[in-house]
Design a protein around this motif. Structure first.
Motif, mmCIF file in Angstrom:
data_model
loop_
_atom_site.group_PDB
_atom_site.id
_atom_site.type_symbol
_atom_site.label_atom_id
_atom_site.label_comp_id
_atom_site.label_asym_id
_atom_site.label_seq_id
_atom_site.Cartn_x
_atom_site.Cartn_y
_atom_site.Cartn_z
ATOM 1 N N GLY A 234 0.799 -1.067 0.112
ATOM 2 C CA GLY A 234 -0.119 -0.085 0.075
ATOM 3 C C GLY A 234 0.876 1.244 0.070
ATOM 4 O O GLY A 234 0.118 2.223 -0.389
ATOM 5 N N GLY A 238 7.070 -1.285 -0.692
ATOM 6 C CA GLY A 238 6.224 -2.290 -1.351
ATOM 7 C C GLY A 238 5.124 -1.761 -2.282
ATOM 8 O O GLY A 238 5.171 -2.427 -3.603
ATOM 9 N N ASP A 256 -2.470 -5.699 1.412
ATOM 10 C CA ASP A 256 -1.924 -4.682 2.580
ATOM 11 C C ASP A 256 -2.919 -4.907 3.610
ATOM 12 O O ASP A 256 -4.099 -5.315 3.372
ATOM 13 C CB ASP A 256 -1.788 -3.279 2.376
ATOM 14 C CG ASP A 256 -0.772 -2.686 3.001
ATOM 15 O OD1 ASP A 256 -1.001 -2.453 4.322
ATOM 16 O OD2 ASP A 256 0.411 -2.062 2.638
ATOM 17 N N ILE A 280 -1.592 -9.968 7.063
ATOM 18 C CA ILE A 280 -0.763 -11.265 7.121
ATOM 19 C C ILE A 280 -0.676 -11.973 8.142
ATOM 20 O O ILE A 280 -0.300 -13.374 8.136
ATOM 21 C CB ILE A 280 0.584 -10.858 6.293
ATOM 22 C CG1 ILE A 280 1.421 -10.034 7.252
ATOM 23 C CG2 ILE A 280 0.544 -10.406 4.862
ATOM 24 C CD1 ILE A 280 2.939 -10.059 6.988
ATOM 25 N N ASN A 309 7.179 -8.236 1.972
ATOM 26 C CA ASN A 309 7.807 -7.137 2.308
ATOM 27 C C ASN A 309 6.953 -6.452 3.504
ATOM 28 O O ASN A 309 7.544 -5.550 3.950
ATOM 29 C CB ASN A 309 7.445 -6.198 1.006
ATOM 30 C CG ASN A 309 7.465 -4.696 1.306
ATOM 31 O OD1 ASN A 309 8.511 -4.199 1.412
ATOM 32 N ND2 ASN A 309 6.601 -3.822 1.479
ATOM 33 N N GLY A 311 6.391 -5.086 6.677
ATOM 34 C CA GLY A 311 6.968 -5.177 8.051
ATOM 35 C C GLY A 311 6.504 -3.885 8.980
ATOM 36 O O GLY A 311 6.143 -2.761 8.432
ATOM 37 N N VAL A 362 12.312 -9.682 2.735
ATOM 38 C CA VAL A 362 12.894 -8.267 3.063
ATOM 39 C C VAL A 362 13.630 -8.325 4.325
ATOM 40 O O VAL A 362 12.904 -8.243 5.528
ATOM 41 C CB VAL A 362 11.843 -7.206 2.587
ATOM 42 C CG1 VAL A 362 12.502 -5.698 2.954
ATOM 43 C CG2 VAL A 362 11.262 -7.049 1.485
ATOM 44 N N SER A 364 17.115 -6.498 6.769
ATOM 45 C CA SER A 364 17.463 -5.163 6.880
ATOM 46 C C SER A 364 18.816 -5.186 7.325
ATOM 47 O O SER A 364 19.512 -6.276 7.981
ATOM 48 C CB SER A 364 16.649 -4.654 7.857
ATOM 49 O OG SER A 364 17.097 -3.456 8.599
ATOM 50 N N PRO A 409 17.681 -4.095 2.947
ATOM 51 C CA PRO A 409 17.797 -2.662 2.541
ATOM 52 C C PRO A 409 18.632 -1.927 3.663
ATOM 53 O O PRO A 409 18.433 -2.388 4.904
ATOM 54 C CB PRO A 409 16.487 -2.040 2.683
ATOM 55 C CG PRO A 409 15.753 -3.465 2.356
ATOM 56 C CD PRO A 409 16.326 -4.420 3.074
ATOM 57 N N PHE A 411 19.484 2.469 4.412
ATOM 58 C CA PHE A 411 18.744 3.559 4.796
ATOM 59 C C PHE A 411 18.049 3.884 3.126
ATOM 60 O O PHE A 411 18.769 4.363 2.081
ATOM 61 C CB PHE A 411 19.656 4.847 4.982
ATOM 62 C CG PHE A 411 18.827 5.984 5.558
ATOM 63 C CD1 PHE A 411 18.608 6.225 6.739
ATOM 64 C CD2 PHE A 411 18.091 6.831 4.528
ATOM 65 C CE1 PHE A 411 17.855 7.552 7.243
ATOM 66 C CE2 PHE A 411 17.610 7.756 4.862
ATOM 67 C CZ PHE A 411 17.249 8.101 6.038
ATOM 68 N N ILE A 412 16.645 3.688 3.432
ATOM 69 C CA ILE A 412 15.942 3.882 2.293
ATOM 70 C C ILE A 412 15.033 5.360 2.451
ATOM 71 O O ILE A 412 14.364 4.890 3.523
ATOM 72 C CB ILE A 412 15.027 2.827 1.661
ATOM 73 C CG1 ILE A 412 15.959 1.403 1.431
ATOM 74 C CG2 ILE A 412 14.241 2.770 0.330
ATOM 75 C CD1 ILE A 412 17.017 1.590 0.497
ATOM 76 N N MET A 416 8.770 5.228 6.761
ATOM 77 C CA MET A 416 9.435 4.627 7.992
ATOM 78 C C MET A 416 10.662 5.645 8.185
ATOM 79 O O MET A 416 10.894 5.587 9.636
ATOM 80 C CB MET A 416 9.833 3.087 7.517
ATOM 81 C CG MET A 416 10.153 2.236 8.714
ATOM 82 S SD MET A 416 10.690 0.646 8.120
ATOM 83 C CE MET A 416 9.278 -0.397 8.491
HETATM 84 P P1 NAD Z 1 6.219 1.078 5.300
HETATM 85 O O1 NAD Z 1 5.846 1.281 6.824
HETATM 86 O O2 NAD Z 1 6.294 2.537 4.764
HETATM 87 O O3 NAD Z 1 5.142 0.212 4.557
HETATM 88 C C1 NAD Z 1 5.177 -1.116 5.504
HETATM 89 C C2 NAD Z 1 3.725 -1.702 4.711
HETATM 90 O O4 NAD Z 1 3.518 -2.853 5.245
HETATM 91 C C3 NAD Z 1 2.368 -0.839 5.134
HETATM 92 O O5 NAD Z 1 1.858 -0.443 4.048
HETATM 93 C C4 NAD Z 1 1.749 -1.316 6.194
HETATM 94 O O6 NAD Z 1 0.276 -1.144 6.270
HETATM 95 C C5 NAD Z 1 1.951 -2.770 5.703
HETATM 96 N N1 NAD Z 1 1.924 -3.843 6.760
HETATM 97 C C6 NAD Z 1 2.233 -3.732 8.193
HETATM 98 N N2 NAD Z 1 1.707 -4.707 8.834
HETATM 99 C C7 NAD Z 1 0.853 -5.648 8.103
HETATM 100 C C8 NAD Z 1 0.052 -6.543 7.989
HETATM 101 N N3 NAD Z 1 -0.013 -7.229 9.177
HETATM 102 N N4 NAD Z 1 -0.449 -7.274 7.027
HETATM 103 C C9 NAD Z 1 -0.312 -6.721 6.018
HETATM 104 N N5 NAD Z 1 0.429 -5.520 5.373
HETATM 105 C C10 NAD Z 1 1.316 -4.789 6.598
HETATM 106 O O7 NAD Z 1 7.597 0.552 5.378
HETATM 107 P P2 NAD Z 1 8.852 0.476 4.192
HETATM 108 O O8 NAD Z 1 9.865 1.481 4.465
HETATM 109 O O9 NAD Z 1 8.048 0.620 2.926
HETATM 110 O O10 NAD Z 1 9.364 -1.270 4.288
HETATM 111 C C11 NAD Z 1 9.048 -2.017 3.782
HETATM 112 C C12 NAD Z 1 9.823 -3.223 4.050
HETATM 113 O O11 NAD Z 1 11.254 -2.823 4.133
HETATM 114 C C13 NAD Z 1 9.762 -3.687 5.605
HETATM 115 O O12 NAD Z 1 9.772 -5.142 5.855
HETATM 116 C C14 NAD Z 1 10.914 -2.970 6.413
HETATM 117 O O13 NAD Z 1 11.176 -3.427 7.586
HETATM 118 C C15 NAD Z 1 11.900 -3.297 5.349
HETATM 119 N N6 NAD Z 1 12.899 -2.136 5.530
HETATM 120 C C16 NAD Z 1 12.748 -0.940 5.052
HETATM 121 C C17 NAD Z 1 13.953 0.130 5.479
HETATM 122 C C18 NAD Z 1 13.919 1.482 4.922
HETATM 123 O O14 NAD Z 1 14.735 2.212 5.103
HETATM 124 N N7 NAD Z 1 12.676 2.040 4.779
HETATM 125 C C19 NAD Z 1 15.502 -0.458 5.532
HETATM 126 C C20 NAD Z 1 15.423 -1.687 5.767
HETATM 127 C C21 NAD Z 1 14.258 -2.657 5.724
#
Ligand code: NAD
Length: 473
Positions: A234, A238, A256, A280, A309, A311, A362, A364, A409, A411-412, A416
């Motif tokens: 969403g 992702g 999502d 999930i 993805n 998280g 995914v 980290s 990943p 730092f993206i 988050m």
């Molecule tokens: P985000 O919080 O922007 O998006 C995560 C999405 O997962 C959200 O849309 C949320 O609604 C959905 N979600 C959460 N719990 C859920 C559930 N129980 N069922 C279904 N959907 C669910 O996060 P992001 O930054 O886009 O991160 C995506 C992935 O990448 C995650 O696994 C995160 O841990 C990993 N990650 C992100 C970074 C970063 O720098 N942003 C770094 C390392 C790893």
């Protein structure tokens, strides 16, 4: 509040004020614009040259920094010195086939090829060294020499500037099931193209896939006619994963939580995919995904790729972490995907994972290095690494042609990371060789590379997409 450093770096006066400007990285399917040069160490370049031939990428022979090739240069004070031979124009990539390196003396040839090339790289250029898995190299000296390549590449990655990257690829040439140019193709093309923009200082492993399993190497739409499920689609990373798979031809099922419905619907609409509102962590999540696939795409339809993805983070020092903070993170980030995999791996289940399918996690860099205040999150992400290693080594899955991999990943730039306090965020963004944060698309491209039918020989791997972050490196 606007990020002060972001304001400074986007302000036209910033350059004059001396604020470091991150280089704009070459992204997407673009190849380097300058020539790709190839040199060998320890023997003649064979697998790399044949792989580039398959990809249709023209290569030139690399110059070498050997005494007889050096030229005399006179500096402004009239002093003469010997310098390495130089390329007539900037080069786009230097490749070193080091698969035949077996001695410490052979490493000198790696230096000979790299030195002139590193003086002539264009922005976002590529340095790629190809070696063999050290443990297969022979005696201790051969193993040491192959391992030494990792030190070279990781250091060069830290020396490069202007968006250039350096990576090592290890192949299997000395076992009963040697890597072929077909096996190596998808990885070389990922590394040369802008798709690998934020991947540097990493070690790739390419094994061998059974006859007929490696898909088309050159198609820009490798997922045409294939179903790809992305959880947490969403927003953030992702949403970008869903977009990249749709760009490359996939029918995407975007999953999502119901509360994220708005974002989910707009992602699904934008890419012409289907939306599945699902938490999930519910016990029957796997069956509901399969039922959605069977209902939308027909009884015989099966999933080609599932990307786990979704998280969450619930950061606190462990001393302040109660069972809810602990449990919720482990549940979403790790336990849910183990249950979903178990269901989808049933070969009889309508809408389950297809043979030659892909499971992608995914993780980290926090899961690799640990992070203060993230014991729960790091546990879940390190768990993903363990899951991938175990499933990647599973002979039953291998026999079905199913590969299991993960990205880690760094730092993206997402919602988050936007929540991280300013000072910490700035450090996170800059302590990497590319001196900037990555974009969601960088993570998405790495996932799509793992998922490509042409990446059948890549399994059990965790690829850091972190710009060679110093965290846990
Ligand atoms: P985000 O919080 O922007 O998006 C995560 C999405 O997962 C959200 O849309 C949320 O609604 C959905 N979600 C959460 N719990 C859920 C559930 N129980 N069922 C279904 N959907 C669910 O996060 P992001 O930054 O886009 O991160 C995506 C992935 O990448 C995650 O696994 C995160 O841990 C990993 N990650 C992100 C970074 C970063 O720098 N942003 C770094 C390392 C790893």
């Amino acid at each position: 509040m606007a990020d002060i450093v972001q304001v400074l770096t986007t302000n036209p006066l910033a350059k004059q004020l001396g604020v470091p400007q991150p280089t704009r990285l070459r992204r997407g399917r673009e190849l380097p614009s300058g020539p790709v040069v190839l040199g060998a160490a320890g023997g003649s370049p064979s697998i790399v040259r044949r792989t580039l031939d398959l990809l249709g990428v023209p290569v030139q022979d690399a110059l070498r920094d050997v005494p007889e090739a050096r030229v005399t240069e006179t500096d402004d004070k009239g002093r003469e010195r010997q310098v390495p031979p130089s390329y007539p124009a900037r080069i786009g990539a230097v490749l070193v086939d080091a698969t035949a390196v077996t001695s410490i003396a052979d490493l000198e040839e790696v230096r000979q090829v790299l030195r002139p090339a590193l003086r002539s790289l264009e922005p976002s250029a590529r340095v790629v060294v190809v070696g063999v898995e050290p443990e297969t190299a022979g005696g201790p000296v051969a193993v040491a020499a192959q391992q030494a390549l990792e030190g070279v590449v990781r250091s060069v990655g830290k020396e490069l500037r202007r968006g250039a990257t350096a990576n090592l690829v290890r192949v299997d040439l000395l076992t009963g099931t040697p890597t072929t140019p077909e096996d190596l193709g998808s990885t070389m093309s990922f590394l040369l193209e802008g798709r690998s923009a934020y991947v540097s200082g990493q070690v790739f492993h390419v094994g061998h896939a059974d006859e007929g399993r490696v898909g088309d190497l050159t198609t820009p739409r490798p997922f045409e006619g294939r179903i790809v499920v992305v959880t947490g689609a969403g927003r953030g990373i992702g949403a970008s994963i869903a977009e990249v798979f749709a760009r490359d031809g996939a029918a995407v099922v975007a999953v999502d939580v119901p509360a994220g419905g708005q974002g989910l619907a707009s992602v699904a609409n934008k890419i012409g995919g289907t939306a599945l509102q699902l938490d999930i962590t519910v016990p029957d999540a796997g069956s509901r995904i399969a039922a959605h696939v069977a209902q939308r795409f027909g009884e015989g339809a099966r999933i080609h790729t599932i990307v786990h993805n979704a998280g969450i983070t619930r950061d606190k020092l462990l001393v302040n972490t109660d069972e809810d903070r602990w449990g919720s993170v482990l549940e979403v980030n790790l336990a849910a995907q183990t249950r979903i995999n178990e269901i989808l791996l049933d070969p009889e289940l309508p809408g389950g994972l297809d043979d030659e399918g892909r499971i992608i996690g995914v993780a980290s860099t926090s899961g690799i290095a640990g992070n203060r205040g993230q014991a729960n999150y790091a546990a879940s992400k390190a768990g993903v690494v363990g899951l991938v290693r175990a499933m990647g080594a599973d002979q039953g899955l291998a026999a079905r042609g199913i590969t299991v991999n993960a990205v880690a990943p760094g730092f993206i730039e997402t919602e988050m990371t936007a929540k991280i306090p300013l000072a910490t965020r700035e450090i996170g963004r800059r302590i990497n060789s590319l001196q900037q944060g990555g974009r969601p698309v960088d993570v998405a491209e790495a996932i799509a590379w793992f998922a490509q039918p042409a990446s059948a020989a890549v399994t059990g791997q965790v690829l850091r997409v972190c710009g060679q972050s110093q965290l846990g490196a």
